[in-house]
Design a protein around this motif. Structure first.
Motif, PDB file in Angstrom:
ATOM      1  N   ALA A   1      51.683  48.280  37.010  1.00 26.67           N
ATOM      2  CA  ALA A   1      50.836  48.185  35.820  1.00 26.67           C
ATOM      3  C   ALA A   1      51.673  48.111  34.545  1.00 26.67           C
ATOM      4  CB  ALA A   1      49.887  49.375  35.752  1.00 26.67           C
ATOM      5  N   MET A   2      51.473  47.052  33.780  1.00 21.92           N
ATOM      6  CA  MET A   2      52.094  46.907  32.468  1.00 21.92           C
ATOM      7  C   MET A   2      51.343  45.821  31.706  1.00 21.92           C
ATOM      8  SD  MET A   2      56.077  46.119  31.430  1.00 21.92           S
ATOM      9  CE  MET A   2      56.660  47.625  32.205  1.00 21.92           C
ATOM     10  N   ILE A   3      50.915  46.137  30.502  1.00 22.86           N
ATOM     11  CA  ILE A   3      50.207  45.222  29.600  1.00 22.86           C
ATOM     12  C   ILE A   3      49.246  44.290  30.360  1.00 22.86           C
ATOM     13  CG2 ILE A   3      51.859  45.351  27.707  1.00 22.86           C
ATOM     14  CD1 ILE A   3      53.036  42.660  28.655  1.00 22.86           C
ATOM     15  N   THR A   4      48.418  44.881  31.214  1.00 21.49           N
ATOM     16  CA  THR A   4      47.510  44.093  32.042  1.00 21.49           C
ATOM     17  C   THR A   4      46.532  43.284  31.192  1.00 21.49           C
ATOM     18  OG1 THR A   4      47.673  45.741  33.804  1.00 21.49           O
ATOM     19  CG2 THR A   4      45.804  44.229  33.891  1.00 21.49           C
ATOM     20  N   SER A   5      45.932  43.921  30.179  1.00 26.58           N
ATOM     21  CA  SER A   5      44.976  43.210  29.322  1.00 26.58           C
ATOM     22  C   SER A   5      45.616  41.993  28.668  1.00 26.58           C
ATOM     23  CB  SER A   5      44.446  44.143  28.234  1.00 26.58           C
ATOM     24  OG  SER A   5      43.695  45.201  28.761  1.00 26.58           O
ATOM     25  N   GLN A   6      46.795  42.201  28.117  1.00 27.22           N
ATOM     26  CA  GLN A   6      47.466  41.115  27.406  1.00 27.22           C
ATOM     27  C   GLN A   6      47.858  39.984  28.358  1.00 27.22           C
ATOM     28  OE1 GLN A   6      47.977  44.364  27.150  1.00 27.22           O
ATOM     29  NE2 GLN A   6      48.571  45.001  25.071  1.00 27.22           N
ATOM     30  N   THR A   7      48.303  40.362  29.552  1.00 27.37           N
ATOM     31  CA  THR A   7      48.724  39.365  30.545  1.00 27.37           C
ATOM     32  C   THR A   7      47.562  38.462  30.939  1.00 27.37           C
ATOM     33  OG1 THR A   7      50.427  40.842  31.425  1.00 27.37           O
ATOM     34  CG2 THR A   7      49.666  39.073  32.863  1.00 27.37           C
ATOM     35  N   ILE A   8      46.382  39.055  31.066  1.00 26.50           N
ATOM     36  CA  ILE A   8      45.203  38.277  31.462  1.00 26.50           C
ATOM     37  C   ILE A   8      44.624  37.497  30.284  1.00 26.50           C
ATOM     38  CG2 ILE A   8      42.815  38.475  32.263  1.00 26.50           C
ATOM     39  CD1 ILE A   8      43.753  40.937  33.890  1.00 26.50           C
ATOM     40  N   MET A   9      44.434  38.170  29.158  1.00 28.84           N
ATOM     41  CA  MET A   9      43.652  37.590  28.069  1.00 28.84           C
ATOM     42  C   MET A   9      44.400  36.526  27.280  1.00 28.84           C
ATOM     43  SD  MET A   9      40.831  38.989  28.692  1.00 28.84           S
ATOM     44  CE  MET A   9      39.860  38.346  27.322  1.00 28.84           C
ATOM     45  N   LYS A  10      45.719  36.516  27.301  1.00 28.48           N
ATOM     46  CA  LYS A  10      46.449  35.486  26.560  1.00 28.48           C
ATOM     47  C   LYS A  10      46.125  34.093  27.091  1.00 28.48           C
ATOM     48  CE  LYS A  10      50.693  35.792  29.362  1.00 28.48           C
ATOM     49  NZ  LYS A  10      50.534  34.468  30.021  1.00 28.48           N
ATOM     50  N   ASP A  11      45.848  34.008  28.396  1.00 25.30           N
ATOM     51  CA  ASP A  11      45.513  32.708  28.980  1.00 25.30           C
ATOM     52  C   ASP A  11      44.073  32.302  28.683  1.00 25.30           C
ATOM     53  OD1 ASP A  11      48.056  32.520  30.047  1.00 25.30           O
ATOM     54  OD2 ASP A  11      47.493  33.423  31.957  1.00 25.30           O
ATOM     55  N   LEU A  12      43.286  33.225  28.137  1.00 26.72           N
ATOM     56  CA  LEU A  12      41.914  32.917  27.741  1.00 26.72           C
ATOM     57  C   LEU A  12      41.810  32.716  26.235  1.00 26.72           C
ATOM     58  CD1 LEU A  12      41.612  34.313  30.594  1.00 26.72           C
ATOM     59  CD2 LEU A  12      39.347  35.011  29.829  1.00 26.72           C
TER      60      LEU A  12
END
Length: 381
Positions: free
Chosen positions: A55-66
């Motif tokens: 687990a590390m910056i999960t939100s950022q990892t996913i949402m940057k592609d959106l």
């Protein structure tokens, strides 16, 4: 506090998919939830995500592609209740007026984690775990006690698995879409007596996402949005205060808090999605959630009340036993499935006329505690 509503839900498929990244799995679920909500990603004001392993910056990892950046993003971990914690965290921010619209995501890739292909190991300082109290053993001891005090039999536990796989055969997202008989479940490899392999949830990859909003926003996008009527998240108690291993007291306390907030009784609930990492565990939850009187969990199962067409269907999605258990995703996934039930779009697994649903998830053990985290959410239309 303001009322909070579910606007959209989304899930990935569930299974062993080592070729898929966290961003891929989480992005699929998030895109589906955003499309279901009828919004665009630029409207999202906050993101709460959960992952247990790597687990590390999960939100950022996913949402940057959106295309989502420059908003508050928080990443949480709470074992199997991590996804529920992300839901609870976003719920509180909306209820308190900090944001009007946000998304909660749970995601896990068990096949690419450090424990891929292995049992989940205890922490080095978890004395009970190091001495052999693994999760299968913990629930096997509970199952043995259910046989001694509740009249349960190995066939009863196997029937929970049969029910889960009957449901899973109706769910195109499930890792297992195959029906089994009681005899086949009992004949599968013994893991921790009386729990056999087909009474254990599999390690799984998957993701789920939920878009939630305030009442003012929700009414712009849905005529009858699903309301989060009750929300509770609590930690466990010291184990020495526990007098009965046939109850998970933190689950019962979380349920009581959620019922009180929602203003409903267990008898009002039409459908339930709960933590069934091991088949025997489901019977315990029947009693802790108030679906029956103390001591009547086995009877409730045998009556068929928790099967599709029964009084209170439990885990019509197939549950963890059939869908699989991508740890942090499961707490979000149960919200998705209850929402779909209340919207009448669960296909062959639909509970007719469902108006009140309960989503429960537990997570974690540690030496000296009866459990780590328990969460219950009650949704209504």
């Amino acid at each position: 506090m303001r009322e909070v509503f579910v606007l959209g839900v989304g899930q990935s498929d569930f299974g062993k998919m080592p070729e898929r990244s966290i961003a891929d799995l989480g992005g699929q679920a998030a895109r589906a939830a955003i499309a279901d909500a009828g919004i665009n990603s630029a409207q999202i004001q906050a993101v709460f995500s959960s992952r247990v392993y790597d687990a590390m910056i999960t939100s950022q990892t996913i949402m940057k592609d959106l295309g989502v950046t420059r908003v508050e993003m928080v990443n949480v971990e709470n074992a199997c209740a991590g996804g529920s914690t992300a839901i609870r965290s976003l719920y509180k921010d909306i209820a308190a007026g900090f944001v009007d619209l946000g998304i909660a995501i749970g995601v896990e890739s068990m096949t690419t984690s450090p424990i891929a292909g292995k049992l989940i190991p205890p922490d080095r300082d978890d004395l009970d775990g190091q001495l052999g109290l693994s999760m299968p053993v913990l629930f096997a001891l509970q199952a043995q006690r259910l046989m001694a005090t509740h009249g349960a039999t190995p066939e009863d536990f196997a029937q929970v698995s049969v029910k889960a796989h009957d449901f899973g055969a109706l769910n195109p997202r499930a890792q297992y879409q195959k029906r089994f008989t009681v005899e086949e479940v009992l004949a599968s490899r013994m893991i921790a007596d009386p729990i056999t392999l087909l009474q254990c949830c599999p390690n799984t990859d998957g993701a789920a996402a939920v878009v939630m909003a305030s009442a003012d926003v929700a009414k712009k996008y849905a005529e009858a949005p699903v309301r989060v009527a009750g929300s509770a998240l609590i930690s466990g108690d010291y184990d020495f205060r526990r007098s009965d291993i046939t109850t998970l007291e933190l689950g019962a306390r979380a349920a009581a808090l959620a019922y009180e907030q929602a203003g409903v009784a267990p008898s009002d609930v039409d459908v339930v999605e709960l933590h069934d990492a091991f088949a025997s565990e489901e019977i315990v939850h029947y009693e802790d959630l108030g679906l029956c009187a103390r001591g009547d969990g086995v009877g409730l199962l045998r009556s068929g009340a928790t099967s599709l067409g029964g009084r209170i269907p439990v885990n019509p999605s197939g549950g963890l036993l059939s869908l699989g258990h991508p740890l942090a995703a499961s707490g979000v996934r149960v919200i998705c499935d209850i929402t779909d039930q209340l919207r009448g779009r669960s296909g062959a697994s639909q509970v007719p006329g469902a108006k009140v649903g309960l989503a429960q998830m537990l997570g974690g053990v540690a030496t000296g505690l009866d459990a780590a985290a328990g969460s219950v959410h009650i949704l209504t239309v």
